[in-house]
Design a protein around this motif. Structure first.
Motif, mmCIF file in Angstrom:
data_model
loop_
_atom_site.group_PDB
_atom_site.id
_atom_site.type_symbol
_atom_site.label_atom_id
_atom_site.label_comp_id
_atom_site.label_asym_id
_atom_site.label_seq_id
_atom_site.Cartn_x
_atom_site.Cartn_y
_atom_site.Cartn_z
ATOM 1 N N PRO A 1 0.631 -1.328 0.037
ATOM 2 C CA PRO A 1 0.096 -0.012 0.144
ATOM 3 C C PRO A 1 0.889 1.183 -0.026
ATOM 4 O O PRO A 1 1.523 1.562 1.165
ATOM 5 N N ARG A 2 0.958 1.953 -1.162
ATOM 6 C CA ARG A 2 1.852 3.256 -1.299
ATOM 7 C C ARG A 2 3.250 2.789 -1.229
ATOM 8 O O ARG A 2 4.007 3.996 -1.143
ATOM 9 N N TRP A 3 3.719 1.675 -1.417
ATOM 10 C CA TRP A 3 5.201 1.375 -1.392
ATOM 11 C C TRP A 3 5.455 0.199 -2.203
ATOM 12 O O TRP A 3 4.654 -0.774 -2.599
ATOM 13 N N PHE A 4 6.677 -0.055 -2.585
ATOM 14 C CA PHE A 4 7.307 -1.285 -3.266
ATOM 15 C C PHE A 4 8.462 -1.302 -2.798
ATOM 16 O O PHE A 4 9.336 -0.569 -2.264
ATOM 17 N N LEU A 5 8.566 -2.875 -2.471
ATOM 18 C CA LEU A 5 9.877 -3.249 -2.084
ATOM 19 C C LEU A 5 10.565 -4.147 -3.044
ATOM 20 O O LEU A 5 10.212 -5.261 -3.586
ATOM 21 N N ARG A 6 11.747 -3.704 -3.240
ATOM 22 C CA ARG A 6 12.789 -4.567 -4.146
ATOM 23 C C ARG A 6 13.820 -5.389 -3.538
ATOM 24 O O ARG A 6 14.437 -4.620 -2.710
ATOM 25 N N GLY A 7 13.797 -6.609 -3.566
ATOM 26 C CA GLY A 7 15.034 -7.351 -3.176
ATOM 27 C C GLY A 7 15.979 -7.677 -4.470
ATOM 28 O O GLY A 7 15.380 -8.267 -5.452
ATOM 29 N N VAL A 8 17.321 -7.686 -3.990
ATOM 30 C CA VAL A 8 18.250 -8.371 -4.868
ATOM 31 C C VAL A 8 19.025 -9.423 -4.413
ATOM 32 O O VAL A 8 19.785 -8.801 -3.463
#
Length: 236
Positions: A160-167
């Motif tokens: 909700p109103r954010w995006f999380l990226r993992g590498v």
């Protein structure tokens, strides 16, 4: 757990080829890892002896033996990424602002695969516990001057109103067993979206907790987990 050093769900898709040369296949697709990442409004309390380290926009589970370091674009700048090193592999986390009504992972996947194609990195989209992921073999030049490739896996979750990226890098990028611990960390991260008006894709800032000087986190062979180039660390 090491201290800190400051240095510079949409639906799963079937695997498909995105370039002529495929990366080495993963040993198996990872098993389901239940849980988050969580929004701060509905995150469960950390269970048992587990605590979460408050880094500002991210609260990261503290795992025994895991090293944590923050990445900032330059001296005096706010940190925008945290790198977790555990068991010889690493997980880089970045949180971004996103629209209230729509996610951005589908659009970002297109940008990442376009950049990977431009740099001649072989890649494909595969299904993971959190939906579509990008598995790539990124060309790098080693310290000995020889060219090689390093496996990298991009994971994304729309909140909700954010995006999380993992590498994921190291063995965890291609090996299910090696990825398990870092995937469990990823699934228990809490994202704290502040009330500031932010354009989509703006990185949510991080800060170090009250910690003293700390040793450097271990270096992984091949790809520097803090290098923005090969890891496509900044997608604009």
């Amino acid at each position: 757990m090491g201290l800190f050093s400051r240095r510079r769900p949409d639906d799963a898709e079937p695997a498909r080829d995105s370039s002529p040369g495929d990366p080495e296949p993963a040993s198996r697709e990872p098993e389901e890892v239940v849980g988050g990442p969580w929004d701060s409004a509905d995150a469960p309390e950390a269970s048992g002896s587990t605590v979460r380290v408050d880094l500002g926009s991210l609260r990261v589970p503290a795992v025994d033996g895991m090293q944590i370091r923050l990445e900032s674009p330059g001296a005096g700048a706010e940190a925008g990424a945290v790198v977790l090193v555990l068991g010889g592999s690493s997980l880089e986390l970045r949180a971004f602002a996103a629209p209230r009504s729509t996610g951005i992972w589908e659009e970002l996947r297109e940008d990442i695969t376009a950049e990977l194609t431009r740099t001649r990195a072989s890649h494909k989209v595969v299904s993971g516990p959190h939906g579509p992921e990008i598995l790539a073999q990124v060309p790098v030049r080693g310290r000995d001057g020889h060219d090689s490739t390093v496996a990298v896996r991009f994971i994304g979750v729309d909140g909700p109103r954010w995006f999380l990226r993992g590498v994921l890098q190291g063995r965890a990028a291609t090996d299910e067993a090696a990825s398990r611990s870092l995937r469990e960390v990823f699934a228990d991260v809490v994202v704290v979206r502040d009330g500031a008006a932010r354009p989509p894709r703006e990185i949510l800032p991080l800060h170090a907790p009250g910690a003293g000087a700390a040793p450097e986190a271990e270096d992984l062979p091949g790809l520097d987990p803090l290098s923005p180039g090969p890891t496509i660390a900044e997608v604009r």
